[in-house]
Write a protein that holds these residues in place. Structure first.
Motif, PDB file in Angstrom:
ATOM      1  N   SER A  90     -36.632   0.828 -24.122  1.00  0.00           N
ATOM      2  CA  SER A  90     -35.621   0.925 -23.390  1.00  0.00           C
ATOM      3  C   SER A  90     -35.542   2.509 -22.797  1.00  0.00           C
ATOM      4  O   SER A  90     -34.934   2.404 -21.829  1.00  0.00           O
ATOM      5  N   GLU A  91     -35.058   2.940 -23.967  1.00  0.00           N
ATOM      6  CA  GLU A  91     -34.251   4.748 -23.887  1.00  0.00           C
ATOM      7  C   GLU A  91     -35.419   5.701 -22.794  1.00  0.00           C
ATOM      8  O   GLU A  91     -36.848   5.826 -23.619  1.00  0.00           O
ATOM      9  N   ALA A  92     -35.210   6.429 -22.121  1.00  0.00           N
ATOM     10  CA  ALA A  92     -35.627   7.570 -20.598  1.00  0.00           C
ATOM     11  C   ALA A  92     -36.207   8.652 -21.677  1.00  0.00           C
ATOM     12  O   ALA A  92     -34.947   8.915 -22.270  1.00  0.00           O
ATOM     13  N   VAL A  93     -36.904   9.494 -22.344  1.00  0.00           N
ATOM     14  CA  VAL A  93     -36.628  10.044 -22.378  1.00  0.00           C
ATOM     15  C   VAL A  93     -37.314  11.957 -21.888  1.00  0.00           C
ATOM     16  O   VAL A  93     -38.390  11.606 -21.176  1.00  0.00           O
ATOM     17  N   VAL A  94     -37.062  12.866 -22.368  1.00  0.00           N
ATOM     18  CA  VAL A  94     -36.499  13.938 -20.926  1.00  0.00           C
ATOM     19  C   VAL A  94     -37.234  15.282 -22.413  1.00  0.00           C
ATOM     20  O   VAL A  94     -36.500  14.609 -23.476  1.00  0.00           O
ATOM     21  N   SER A  95     -38.227  15.467 -22.081  1.00  0.00           N
ATOM     22  CA  SER A  95     -39.206  17.344 -22.982  1.00  0.00           C
ATOM     23  C   SER A  95     -37.779  17.393 -23.458  1.00  0.00           C
ATOM     24  O   SER A  95     -36.384  18.303 -22.277  1.00  0.00           O
ATOM     25  N   VAL A  96     -37.481  18.164 -24.989  1.00  0.00           N
ATOM     26  CA  VAL A  96     -36.637  18.655 -25.349  1.00  0.00           C
ATOM     27  C   VAL A  96     -36.051  19.863 -24.236  1.00  0.00           C
ATOM     28  O   VAL A  96     -35.264  20.391 -23.928  1.00  0.00           O
ATOM     29  N   TYR A  97     -37.561  20.438 -23.739  1.00  0.00           N
ATOM     30  CA  TYR A  97     -37.194  22.150 -23.186  1.00  0.00           C
ATOM     31  C   TYR A  97     -35.919  21.581 -21.700  1.00  0.00           C
ATOM     32  O   TYR A  97     -35.168  22.434 -21.597  1.00  0.00           O
ATOM     33  N   ALA A  98     -36.137  20.312 -20.893  1.00  0.00           N
ATOM     34  CA  ALA A  98     -35.303  20.359 -20.234  1.00  0.00           C
ATOM     35  C   ALA A  98     -34.513  19.787 -19.792  1.00  0.00           C
ATOM     36  O   ALA A  98     -33.685  18.871 -18.826  1.00  0.00           O
ATOM     37  N   ARG A  99     -33.941  19.175 -21.425  1.00  0.00           N
ATOM     38  CA  ARG A  99     -32.763  18.939 -21.201  1.00  0.00           C
ATOM     39  C   ARG A  99     -31.076  19.723 -20.595  1.00  0.00           C
ATOM     40  O   ARG A  99     -30.114  19.385 -20.800  1.00  0.00           O
ATOM     41  N   GLY A 100     -31.920  21.174 -20.916  1.00  0.00           N
ATOM     42  CA  GLY A 100     -30.258  22.444 -20.794  1.00  0.00           C
ATOM     43  C   GLY A 100     -30.826  22.814 -19.553  1.00  0.00           C
ATOM     44  O   GLY A 100     -31.530  22.312 -18.445  1.00  0.00           O
ATOM     45  N   ARG A 101     -30.055  24.388 -19.549  1.00  0.00           N
ATOM     46  CA  ARG A 101     -29.961  24.932 -17.744  1.00  0.00           C
ATOM     47  C   ARG A 101     -31.766  25.204 -17.844  1.00  0.00           C
ATOM     48  O   ARG A 101     -31.996  25.360 -18.526  1.00  0.00           O
ATOM     49  N   ASP A 102     -32.016  25.565 -16.163  1.00  0.00           N
ATOM     50  CA  ASP A 102     -33.297  25.985 -15.932  1.00  0.00           C
ATOM     51  C   ASP A 102     -33.473  27.323 -16.582  1.00  0.00           C
ATOM     52  O   ASP A 102     -32.895  27.990 -16.705  1.00  0.00           O
ATOM     53  N   TYR A 103     -34.827  27.503 -18.004  1.00  0.00           N
ATOM     54  CA  TYR A 103     -35.017  28.055 -18.367  1.00  0.00           C
ATOM     55  C   TYR A 103     -35.975  29.338 -16.699  1.00  0.00           C
ATOM     56  O   TYR A 103     -35.772  31.023 -17.285  1.00  0.00           O
ATOM     57  N   HIS A 104     -36.026  28.914 -16.454  1.00  0.00           N
ATOM     58  CA  HIS A 104     -36.603  30.070 -15.383  1.00  0.00           C
ATOM     59  C   HIS A 104     -35.509  30.516 -14.719  1.00  0.00           C
ATOM     60  O   HIS A 104     -35.101  31.932 -15.193  1.00  0.00           O
ATOM     61  N   LYS A 105     -34.612  30.659 -14.618  1.00  0.00           N
ATOM     62  CA  LYS A 105     -33.008  31.685 -14.300  1.00  0.00           C
ATOM     63  C   LYS A 105     -32.674  31.680 -15.472  1.00  0.00           C
ATOM     64  O   LYS A 105     -32.306  33.236 -15.336  1.00  0.00           O
ATOM     65  N   VAL A 106     -32.139  31.665 -17.008  1.00  0.00           N
ATOM     66  CA  VAL A 106     -31.878  32.162 -17.780  1.00  0.00           C
ATOM     67  C   VAL A 106     -32.593  33.016 -18.032  1.00  0.00           C
ATOM     68  O   VAL A 106     -32.490  34.431 -18.468  1.00  0.00           O
ATOM     69  N   LEU A 107     -34.232  32.974 -18.457  1.00  0.00           N
ATOM     70  CA  LEU A 107     -35.290  34.265 -18.568  1.00  0.00           C
ATOM     71  C   LEU A 107     -35.484  35.137 -17.877  1.00  0.00           C
ATOM     72  O   LEU A 107     -35.453  36.266 -17.958  1.00  0.00           O
ATOM     73  N   ARG A 108     -35.439  34.797 -17.186  1.00  0.00           N
ATOM     74  CA  ARG A 108     -35.390  35.734 -15.161  1.00  0.00           C
ATOM     75  C   ARG A 108     -34.674  36.650 -15.529  1.00  0.00           C
ATOM     76  O   ARG A 108     -35.191  38.216 -15.718  1.00  0.00           O
ATOM     77  N   GLN A 109     -33.142  36.275 -15.478  1.00  0.00           N
ATOM     78  CA  GLN A 109     -32.190  37.510 -15.436  1.00  0.00           C
ATOM     79  C   GLN A 109     -32.417  38.249 -16.640  1.00  0.00           C
ATOM     80  O   GLN A 109     -32.154  38.979 -16.436  1.00  0.00           O
ATOM     81  N   ARG A 110     -32.460  37.607 -18.013  1.00  0.00           N
ATOM     82  CA  ARG A 110     -32.649  38.608 -19.046  1.00  0.00           C
ATOM     83  C   ARG A 110     -33.254  39.781 -19.270  1.00  0.00           C
ATOM     84  O   ARG A 110     -33.097  40.250 -19.684  1.00  0.00           O
ATOM     85  N   LEU A 111     -34.692  39.100 -18.219  1.00  0.00           N
ATOM     86  CA  LEU A 111     -35.923  40.221 -18.789  1.00  0.00           C
ATOM     87  C   LEU A 111     -35.468  40.486 -17.448  1.00  0.00           C
ATOM     88  O   LEU A 111     -35.870  42.549 -18.176  1.00  0.00           O
ATOM     89  N   ASP A 112     -34.893  40.824 -16.610  1.00  0.00           N
ATOM     90  CA  ASP A 112     -34.128  41.710 -15.575  1.00  0.00           C
ATOM     91  C   ASP A 112     -33.550  42.344 -16.589  1.00  0.00           C
ATOM     92  O   ASP A 112     -33.595  44.255 -16.107  1.00  0.00           O
ATOM     93  N   THR A 113     -32.843  42.049 -16.887  1.00  0.00           N
ATOM     94  CA  THR A 113     -31.040  42.784 -17.703  1.00  0.00           C
ATOM     95  C   THR A 113     -32.150  43.629 -18.656  1.00  0.00           C
ATOM     96  O   THR A 113     -31.120  44.831 -19.024  1.00  0.00           O
ATOM     97  N   LEU A 114     -33.042  43.183 -19.431  1.00  0.00           N
ATOM     98  CA  LEU A 114     -33.867  43.968 -19.953  1.00  0.00           C
ATOM     99  C   LEU A 114     -34.574  45.048 -20.206  1.00  0.00           C
ATOM    100  O   LEU A 114     -34.172  46.459 -20.572  1.00  0.00           O
ATOM    101  N   ALA A 115     -35.365  44.538 -18.643  1.00  0.00           N
ATOM    102  CA  ALA A 115     -36.387  46.220 -18.101  1.00  0.00           C
ATOM    103  C   ALA A 115     -35.312  47.557 -17.575  1.00  0.00           C
ATOM    104  O   ALA A 115     -35.823  48.639 -18.166  1.00  0.00           O
ATOM    105  N   ARG A 116     -33.935  46.990 -17.033  1.00  0.00           N
ATOM    106  CA  ARG A 116     -32.959  47.543 -16.515  1.00  0.00           C
ATOM    107  C   ARG A 116     -32.286  48.735 -17.647  1.00  0.00           C
ATOM    108  O   ARG A 116     -31.744  49.929 -17.984  1.00  0.00           O
ATOM    109  N   GLN A 117     -32.407  47.418 -19.617  1.00  0.00           N
ATOM    110  CA  GLN A 117     -31.655  48.642 -20.744  1.00  0.00           C
ATOM    111  C   GLN A 117     -32.333  49.716 -20.982  1.00  0.00           C
ATOM    112  O   GLN A 117     -32.739  50.575 -21.245  1.00  0.00           O
TER     113      GLN A 117
END
Length: 356
Positions: A90-117
């Motif tokens: 009866s429980e609806a299961v969402v994959s662990v990776y998708a339970r938080g913020r969209d990873y595309h946004k998190v990684l892309r922003q931090r990859l851009d920051t890393l490149a600038r650094q």
């Protein structure tokens, strides 16, 4: 670069070689068998996926990065906890990776920051950047890039039999990202494979989507069916999908290496309210506005409300096969007049399961 990466939440930074020509035959064979299903974008760019310098002209190096995504409050027995979720029909299961913020946004922003650094570091140390300076493109599951192949060849881990990258210290519960650079950096040393004779991921797959070691037929994969596939789901596969409503972690849950999986250093991947421990019945009552509100900033939002209801209907049908549930039946019936023909058909199928 490791220190810069860790300050941004990355677990490891490495450099991949540009020559991926040995991966091309496998990619071509996979595409020729239509294992990519409806993911036309996988074939659209041909072999550019294996040719970084063609994808981004001027590329001389590819920086690879990985970021752990298990929520910070994940218990040590998290694999057992997730198996228990999957045992509750009866429980609806969402994959662990998708339970938080969209990873595309998190990684892309931090990859851009890393490149600038990196750019600032090279400039400060008067290192030769050429007349044009540093140019880069950052990607994370957002372009025709062989991410897992680049990660493996740069020493982030090895390709498991489920095709995901495995790391001896972190299992496979991490995201991958890349920065294409116009400067030449020495490639990192790759690691050797450590799966041995283990076939746990192949054996556990509910739909037997792993058709051979290192070969996944996406058309049978629950992650593909619940996320990438927009049309009706093959009736033969529906009973095998259980209560997965967005993605599937089974091949990772069973993997022995994931006893070493690490929690994220960022709060972004902490589970959001409404996406964990929810009954299928409750989620079926969400209006489209509620769906959009609860999934704001989440990777789930991109599938849209109709596909969300379709996935829930499959899970509801599988739950009804386990026994009567008046509330679940009522929540399904509310969608019998849904504007989507795909949803209506799936709801009708789900209601029929009660009589089986």
């Amino acid at each position: 670069m490791q220190n810069l990466g860790k300050s941004l939440g990355f677990s490891q930074i490495a450099v991949a070689p540009l020559d991926l020509s040995s991966a091309e035959p496998h990619l071509q064979a996979w595409l020729s068998q239509n294992f990519h299903g409806d993911m036309d974008y996988m074939a659209r760019h041909g072999m550019k996926r294996a040719r970084p310098a063609e994808l981004v002209p001027g590329t001389l190096s590819v920086l690879t990065a990985r970021m752990n995504y298990l929520p910070r409050d994940t218990p040590s027995d998290w694999q057992s906890v997730e198996w228990q979720r999957l045992s509750k029909s009866s429980e609806a299961v969402v994959s662990v990776y998708a339970r938080g913020r969209d990873y595309h946004k998190v990684l892309r922003q931090r990859l851009d920051t890393l490149a600038r650094q990196i750019d600032a570091h090279l400039t400060a140390h008067a290192e030769n950047l050429g007349d044009e300076g540093l140019h880069y493109r950052a990607f994370t599951d957002s372009a025709p890039v062989l991410e897992a192949e680049l990660a493996a060849r740069s020493g982030q881990g090895w390709r498991g039999k489920h095709t995901l990258v495995l790391n001896r210290e972190a299992g496979s519960m991490f995201f991958l990202g890349e920065i294409f650079l116009n400067i030449a950096l020495p490639a990192s040393e790759p690691t050797s494979a450590h799966c041995g004779q283990c076939t746990a991921c192949i054996d556990v797959c509910p739909t037997q989507a792993i058709v051979a070691p290192g070969v996944v037929d996406a058309r049978r994969c629950i992650s593909y069916l619940t996320i990438e596939h927009a049309g009706p789901i093959d009736e033969a596969l529906r009973p095998l999908m259980g209560n997965h409503i967005y993605g599937c972690d089974d091949c990772q849950l069973i993997c022995p290496w994931n006893k070493f999986a690490q929690t994220a250093s960022l709060p972004d991947f902490d589970a959001r309210a409404g996406l964990v421990g929810q009954d299928i019945t409750r989620l079926l009552t969400w209006t489209e506005d509620e769906f959009l509100r609860y999934t704001e900033g989440s990777p789930i939002r991109r599938i849209g409300h109709a596909r969300w209801v379709r996935n829930l209907a499959v899970a509801a049908g599988n739950a009804l096969r386990q026994g009567a549930d008046a509330r679940l039946t009522q929540s399904l019936q509310a969608h019998l007049t849904h504007e989507s023909e795909v949803v209506r058909e799936c709801v009708q199928w789900a209601l029929r399961q009660y009589a089986i």
